[in-house]
Design an enzyme around this catalytic site. Structure first.
Site, PDB file in Angstrom:
ATOM      1  N   LYS A   1       0.850  -1.155   0.069  1.00 14.07           N
ATOM      2  CA  LYS A   1      -0.139  -0.033  -0.002  1.00 14.07           C
ATOM      3  C   LYS A   1       0.933   1.236  -0.096  1.00 14.07           C
ATOM      4  O   LYS A   1       0.853   2.177  -0.921  1.00 14.07           O
ATOM      5  CB  LYS A   1      -0.847  -0.040   1.155  1.00 14.07           C
TER       6      LYS A   1
ATOM      7  N   GLU B   1      10.402  -4.758   4.387  1.00 10.95           N
ATOM      8  CA  GLU B   1      10.546  -6.167   4.076  1.00 10.95           C
ATOM      9  C   GLU B   1      10.196  -6.351   2.533  1.00 10.95           C
ATOM     10  O   GLU B   1      10.908  -7.098   2.058  1.00 10.95           O
ATOM     11  CB  GLU B   1       9.461  -7.069   4.809  1.00 10.95           C
TER      12      GLU B   1
ATOM     13  N   GLY C   1      -5.143  -2.038   4.920  1.00  7.37           N
ATOM     14  CA  GLY C   1      -4.279  -3.102   4.499  1.00  7.37           C
ATOM     15  C   GLY C   1      -4.878  -4.404   4.731  1.00  7.37           C
ATOM     16  O   GLY C   1      -4.956  -5.198   3.822  1.00  7.37           O
ATOM     17  N   ARG C   2      -5.159  -4.513   5.791  1.00 10.02           N
ATOM     18  CA  ARG C   2      -5.975  -6.193   6.335  1.00 10.02           C
ATOM     19  C   ARG C   2      -7.279  -6.252   5.654  1.00 10.02           C
ATOM     20  O   ARG C   2      -7.936  -7.196   5.689  1.00 10.02           O
ATOM     21  CB  ARG C   2      -5.897  -6.100   7.847  1.00 10.02           C
TER      22      ARG C   2
ATOM     23  N   GLU D   1      -4.929  -6.704  14.495  1.00 12.31           N
ATOM     24  CA  GLU D   1      -4.396  -5.609  14.206  1.00 12.31           C
ATOM     25  C   GLU D   1      -5.462  -4.559  14.359  1.00 12.31           C
ATOM     26  O   GLU D   1      -5.286  -3.355  14.701  1.00 12.31           O
ATOM     27  CB  GLU D   1      -4.020  -5.451  12.907  1.00 12.31           C
TER      28      GLU D   1
ATOM     29  N   HIS E   1      -4.676 -33.063  17.023  1.00  6.31           N
ATOM     30  CA  HIS E   1      -3.404 -34.010  17.590  1.00  6.31           C
ATOM     31  C   HIS E   1      -2.313 -32.964  18.148  1.00  6.31           C
ATOM     32  O   HIS E   1      -1.031 -33.492  18.033  1.00  6.31           O
ATOM     33  CB  HIS E   1      -2.929 -34.514  16.484  1.00  6.31           C
TER      34      HIS E   1
ATOM     35  N   LYS F   1       9.127  -0.997  14.373  1.00  8.77           N
ATOM     36  CA  LYS F   1       9.685  -0.703  12.953  1.00  8.77           C
ATOM     37  C   LYS F   1      10.987   0.426  12.947  1.00  8.77           C
ATOM     38  O   LYS F   1      11.789   0.267  12.529  1.00  8.77           O
ATOM     39  CB  LYS F   1       8.715   0.028  12.020  1.00  8.77           C
TER      40      LYS F   1
HETATM   41  O1  LIG Z   1       1.118  -2.698   2.228  1.00  9.36           O
HETATM   42  P1  LIG Z   1       1.880  -2.158   3.132  1.00  9.36           P
HETATM   43  O2  LIG Z   1       2.087  -0.746   3.124  1.00  9.36           O
HETATM   44  O3  LIG Z   1       3.498  -2.608   2.633  1.00  9.36           O
HETATM   45  O4  LIG Z   1       1.862  -2.665   4.712  1.00  9.36           O
HETATM   46  C1  LIG Z   1       1.800  -3.824   4.911  1.00  9.36           C
HETATM   47  C2  LIG Z   1       1.392  -3.975   6.081  1.00  9.36           C
HETATM   48  O5  LIG Z   1       2.248  -3.460   7.439  1.00  9.36           O
HETATM   49  C3  LIG Z   1       1.308  -2.877   8.133  1.00  9.36           C
HETATM   50  O6  LIG Z   1       1.170  -1.376   8.105  1.00  9.36           O
HETATM   51  C4  LIG Z   1       1.634  -2.897   9.626  1.00  9.36           C
HETATM   52  O7  LIG Z   1       2.323  -4.159   9.982  1.00  9.36           O
HETATM   53  C5  LIG Z   1      -0.163  -3.572   8.175  1.00  9.36           C
HETATM   54  O8  LIG Z   1      -1.227  -2.898   8.480  1.00  9.36           O
HETATM   55  C6  LIG Z   1      -0.042  -3.638   6.384  1.00  9.36           C
HETATM   56  O9  LIG Z   1      -0.881  -4.906   6.070  1.00  9.36           O
END
Ligand SMILES: O=P(O)(O)OC[C@H]1O[C@](O)(CO)[C@@H](O)[C@@H]1O
Length: 546
Positions: A206, A212, A266-267, A352, A383, A512
């Site tokens: 987003k 990452e 995002g979620r 979240e 199990h 972060k």
């Molecule tokens: O889509 P982005 O901006 O890379 O964010 C990834 C994820 O990181 C967060 O902002 C925090 O973990 C989530 O809410 C989101 O889904």
């Protein structure tokens, strides 16, 4: 009655009712009302929510709906659906429902209809997904894309990863893979089985800044350039983001960049361009069915009285267990192997969203909010951790889900066993096994009285442990859409009752920030003078081991 006083009165009434009914058990509730299943199971077409194996009775439901009304759940729902700025800490509307609005009706944000843009992106996605699937969108050196790798994390990973797996029987496009973790193992283990000449990367973020994702995307670009040269990047990458300028800077052509909007959390984004891997896997038509399913649940949520509204009832059961009964966690137990990632998906959606300690206006909350959400598909969980669910000292409300039909008609016996196990678990949780039953069973097995007496306590199941069950005909795109939307709105209902903002996630920020400050230290720089002793000690130990 003033709003706060009415809310307090509703909570007090629930607490009083809980105390007054403390002597009842699930078994006694069924004995008193053999039609309890009919009264406490609720339907939306072929989707059924059974609350009869919880301690909720008619009065509880009345009090819970009073609480929902006092907390203005309906007005808050309408505010969300009509595009009001309900995400107050980020100053945004919350309109994932617009992404699956199949009604043709406009959806206004700041007076502007967002539906034309939503439809335009959906069409562009369908054209791109269709092209990848039929080979008209081809790799740099020709041929067809055999593999698609989605690079994203959190909401830009869990939704499409979960849904692609859930809809495996509809998967007739290229193979899909998901790389999320910054651990290089995730990227390396994924691409080592792939051919760069036929691999397409989708970079989903987003913000297009998540470290990452950007780190994995840079490694993917290197992997493509080393194998195919600089010019291949434009052919082997697509992107999904709200930050299209950053996508362009990465080198991804504008016609392969699919946007969404800040009013999609995002979620809550699997319905947006973030769903592109799902669309490539199952095709635009089936993706449309997925959206249809969610839209059907949205309409039900918007139009049905609280008393028979599935997301409201699921939310109220959640509030009952969390706040009135004091249970700290909930287990998500799909009897559906293809919902393997559903518990992980719901962890982000729920935790979240509702893992908050202050109200919408910043005051400390007065009662517990979001529970710990965890789970695994049955029968595997049986199990592993069901021991604790049945005999541990904590009560864990369980949320079972199972389909009436499996996909593998030639393996019908497997499905019958799956269903029998699902039903047996909720039955065992409810009925338990008394000391006398355990002892008699041991005697019947030929144990001596002394042995039976010493072993029986270990074989006692307290019972009276609550669970709810969700049934559906079969796990298809439409039903998956309904199921996800059911849980999205459940989270909303709970947040409305707790008066918290379900749509921000400040709790992920501090880690972060500290990670970016620690990176140079991990890479050899001296720790800052004010660094804590534990962290300094760990860095020193890691360096010595490296
Ligand atoms: O889509 P982005 O901006 O890379 O964010 C990834 C994820 O990181 C967060 O902002 C925090 O973990 C989530 O809410 C989101 O889904």
């Amino acid at each position: 009655m003033a709003e706060a006083a009415r809310i307090k009165a509703a909570w007090d009434a629930l607490a009083t009712h809980r105390q007054a009914t403390a002597g009842e058990t699930l078994k006694s509730l069924f004995a008193a009302d053999p039609a309890r299943f009919e009264t406490f199971s609720f339907r939306l077409d072929d989707l059924l929510l059974d609350l009869s194996k919880t301690a909720i009775d008619a009065r509880t439901l009345e009090l819970l709906t009073d609480l929902a009304r006092a907390c203005e759940v309906e007005a808050r729902r309408d505010a969300m659906l009509s595009g009001e700025t309900i995400n107050v800490t980020e100053g945004r509307a919350v309109l994932h429902t617009a992404l699956r609005n199949r009604s043709g009706a406009p959806v206004l944000v700041d007076g502007r209809d967002v539906m034309p843009e939503v439809r335009a992106v959906l069409e562009a996605l369908a054209a791109f997904a269709g092209g990848v699937r039929d080979g008209s969108i081809a790799p740099a050196r020709g041929g067809r894309f055999t593999d698609v790798v989605n690079i994203g994390i959190g909401g830009s990973d869990l939704g499409p990863a979960m849904a692609t797996l859930a809809l495996a029987p509809w998967h007739d496009g290229p193979r899909c893979h998901f790389v999320s973790n910054v651990d290089g193992a995730h990227f390396a283990d994924t691409v080592k089985r792939l051919d760069p000449a036929t691999t397409l990367f989708i970079v989903a973020s987003k913000t297009f800044t998540t470290v990452e994702t950007m780190t994995n995307a840079a490694s993917a670009r290197r992997w493509i350039v080393e194998a195919l040269g600089d010019g291949a990047v434009a052919h082997h990458f697509a992107a999904v983001s709200t930050a299209l300028d950053k996508v362009a800077a990465f080198g991804i052509p504008v016609e392969r960049a699919f946007g969404f909007w800040d009013w999609v959390g995002g979620r809550y984004s699997v319905w947006s361009a973030v769903g592109l891997p799902v669309m490539i896997a199952i095709g635009p038509e089936q993706f449309g069915r997925f959206l249809d399913g969610a839209h059907a649940m949205d309409r039900h949520f918007a139009e049905t009285p609280l008393e028979s509204n599935l997301p409201v009832l699921l939310g109220l059961a959640g509030v009952w267990h969390r706040d009135v009964c004091g249970y700290a966690s909930r287990a998500i137990l799909p009897y559906e192997q293809r919902l393997l990632r559903f518990p992980a998906y719901l962890q982000q959606l729920d935790m979240e969203s509702n893992g908050k300690s202050v109200t919408l206006t910043g005051e400390p909350v007065e009662r517990p909010t979001g529970p710990i959400v965890w789970g695994e598909p049955g029968t595997n969980g049986q199990h592993a951790f069901y021991q604790l669910i049945h005999q541990g000292t904590d009560v864990v409300p369980c949320e079972f889900m199972v389909g009436a039909r499996g996909h593998e008609s030639e393996l019908a016996h497997h499905h019958a066993l799956l269903v029998a196990n699902c039903l047996a678990q909720s039955q065992a949780l409810m009925n338990g096994r008394s000391y006398d039953e355990a002892r008699n069973q041991l005697l019947a097995m030929g144990r001596s009285e002394a042995q039976a007496q010493s072993l029986a306590p270990h074989r006692v199941f307290p019972g009276d442990r609550p669970s709810l069950t969700i049934l559906y005909r079969t796990l298809d795109p439409f039903t998956l859409g309904r199921l996800i939307a059911l849980y999205e709105h459940r989270v909303f209902v709970e947040a409305a009752i707790w008066n918290i903002n379900a749509f921000d996630q400040w709790g992920v920020e501090l880690g972060k920030e500290l990670a970016s400050a620690l990176l140079p230290v991990v890479e050899g720089a001296a720790p800052p003078a004010d660094a804590d002793g534990s962290t300094v000690g760990l860095v020193r130990a890691l360096r010595a081991m490296a």
